[in-house]
Motif scaffolding. Sequence first.
Motif, PDB file in Angstrom:
ATOM      1  N   THR A 136     -15.193  -2.723   6.341  1.00 51.45           N
ATOM      2  CA  THR A 136     -15.851  -2.300   5.312  1.00 51.45           C
ATOM      3  C   THR A 136     -15.926  -2.996   3.978  1.00 51.45           C
ATOM      4  O   THR A 136     -16.844  -2.911   3.408  1.00 51.45           O
ATOM      5  N   PHE A 137     -14.754  -3.392   3.748  1.00 52.49           N
ATOM      6  CA  PHE A 137     -14.549  -4.101   2.228  1.00 52.49           C
ATOM      7  C   PHE A 137     -14.069  -5.403   2.568  1.00 52.49           C
ATOM      8  O   PHE A 137     -12.960  -5.684   2.186  1.00 52.49           O
ATOM      9  N   SER A 138     -14.723  -6.218   3.171  1.00 57.65           N
ATOM     10  CA  SER A 138     -14.442  -7.626   3.647  1.00 57.65           C
ATOM     11  C   SER A 138     -14.158  -8.618   2.447  1.00 57.65           C
ATOM     12  O   SER A 138     -13.331  -9.459   2.375  1.00 57.65           O
ATOM     13  N   ALA A 139     -14.697  -8.020   1.212  1.00 61.43           N
ATOM     14  CA  ALA A 139     -14.291  -9.052   0.001  1.00 61.43           C
ATOM     15  C   ALA A 139     -12.832  -8.921  -0.445  1.00 61.43           C
ATOM     16  O   ALA A 139     -12.497  -9.702  -1.226  1.00 61.43           O
ATOM     17  N   TYR A 140     -12.323  -7.617  -0.196  1.00 59.29           N
ATOM     18  CA  TYR A 140     -11.000  -7.604  -0.398  1.00 59.29           C
ATOM     19  C   TYR A 140      -9.910  -7.593   0.606  1.00 59.29           C
ATOM     20  O   TYR A 140      -8.829  -6.973   0.635  1.00 59.29           O
ATOM     21  N   THR A 141     -10.353  -8.662   1.555  1.00 56.42           N
ATOM     22  CA  THR A 141      -9.474  -8.825   3.011  1.00 56.42           C
ATOM     23  C   THR A 141      -8.075  -9.077   2.540  1.00 56.42           C
ATOM     24  O   THR A 141      -7.099  -8.546   3.046  1.00 56.42           O
ATOM     25  N   VAL A 142      -8.053 -10.066   1.659  1.00 62.02           N
ATOM     26  CA  VAL A 142      -6.621 -10.575   1.272  1.00 62.02           C
ATOM     27  C   VAL A 142      -5.723  -9.612   0.706  1.00 62.02           C
ATOM     28  O   VAL A 142      -4.612  -9.491   1.053  1.00 62.02           O
ATOM     29  N   TYR A 143      -6.214  -8.361  -0.216  1.00 63.91           N
ATOM     30  CA  TYR A 143      -5.491  -7.524  -0.663  1.00 63.91           C
ATOM     31  C   TYR A 143      -5.080  -6.573   0.231  1.00 63.91           C
ATOM     32  O   TYR A 143      -3.925  -5.996   0.189  1.00 63.91           O
ATOM     33  N   PHE A 144      -5.824  -6.238   1.291  1.00 63.16           N
ATOM     34  CA  PHE A 144      -5.748  -5.239   2.300  1.00 63.16           C
ATOM     35  C   PHE A 144      -4.489  -5.907   2.969  1.00 63.16           C
ATOM     36  O   PHE A 144      -3.496  -5.392   3.489  1.00 63.16           O
ATOM     37  N   LEU A 145      -4.556  -7.146   3.551  1.00 60.61           N
ATOM     38  CA  LEU A 145      -3.231  -7.909   4.416  1.00 60.61           C
ATOM     39  C   LEU A 145      -2.090  -7.697   3.710  1.00 60.61           C
ATOM     40  O   LEU A 145      -0.997  -7.643   3.981  1.00 60.61           O
ATOM     41  N   LEU A 146      -2.403  -8.228   2.360  1.00 63.68           N
ATOM     42  CA  LEU A 146      -0.952  -8.099   1.414  1.00 63.68           C
ATOM     43  C   LEU A 146      -0.366  -6.595   1.282  1.00 63.68           C
ATOM     44  O   LEU A 146       0.956  -6.395   1.610  1.00 63.68           O
ATOM     45  N   GLY A 147      -1.291  -5.816   1.162  1.00 66.94           N
ATOM     46  CA  GLY A 147      -0.833  -4.285   1.101  1.00 66.94           C
ATOM     47  C   GLY A 147      -0.193  -4.130   2.590  1.00 66.94           C
ATOM     48  O   GLY A 147       0.836  -3.268   2.585  1.00 66.94           O
ATOM     49  N   ALA A 148      -0.807  -4.301   3.530  1.00 67.40           N
ATOM     50  CA  ALA A 148      -0.341  -4.124   4.960  1.00 67.40           C
ATOM     51  C   ALA A 148       0.947  -4.837   5.300  1.00 67.40           C
ATOM     52  O   ALA A 148       1.977  -4.247   5.790  1.00 67.40           O
TER      53      ALA A 148
END
Length: 318
Positions: A136-148
């Motif tokens: 849904t928010f592919s532009a923020y992928t790196v932040y999602f992965l860091l958060g995960a």
Amino acid sequence: MRVTANHLTFLRIILLPLPCILLYGGPEAKLTALGIGSLLGLTDFLDGKLARRHGSTPLGAFLDPIADKIFIVALYTFLSHLGFMPIWVAAAIFVRELLVSSLRRKVPGALPVTWLAKMKTTIQMFVAALVVAVVTFSAYTVYFLLGAGAILLLGGILARLKGAKFLIVIFLSLTLPCLSFLSLKHLILVLSLVALGVTWLSALDYLKLALSQISLKDFLKIIPGALWPAIIIIFANKAGDFWILIPLVVVLIFLREGLLFFKRGKIQEIFPIVFFVLAVFSLLIEELIPAYLFAALVFLIFENVSLFMAARPALFKN
């Protein structure tokens, strides 16, 4: 009124359609689905705490694992239909879940629950949420992965994991951000394979023990039933407007499996084989798929009601 573990389990089941429907909306709707789905997933942890504090009931002991399976199969069915993850991944996960449930009925005594098996549902939910977020928010992928990665590490600390288990958590926490260098398609594939890999690795001990206690003939008898939901989910791209029957049928198959712990006979063992064969036949003649789905739905509704009525004395005993 005191909130009990059963209340939270019922809430998880009743509200499950809401995030699934919201997945078909825009980014805001998907974000809402992600939030609601995460909260519903959290109830799995909370109802376990309440059950340990206030004591478990026969109904709760039945509902909790069934609710987990219903949550996962419904969510993964919708994710695969939307193209968020490969349909074969969802199918393979369903096979494992139904296979182990069937083995629990066949093997004398209870199959022991391993640490990985306890973590399996959490990882499945975690991966599903992460897939929705990055799609849904592919532009923020790196932040999602860091958060995960941070959430995973925090979970390992709170769970007080030690030794090899904690090292695995650390490795995964550090690896997740590195996946941001992959294309979205390959990232989703890797995340899906993680869920699939953990799901089947958690089944190895069950399979080894079960095969040592039952005959190969008995084991082979349950294979068609275990493959039944996998075949049905393959209908998703062929069922047209009738595809909405697919998650209903798959959920009812898993509910039926749980109820069979209370009442089963030779006729109940034959039904999955018959419907599996008919499902394969319907794949060859795609015009039959809507009729097959409708027939399977009607059959499962009536059989689940019958099984539930037979199980009532055991489920609601004091």
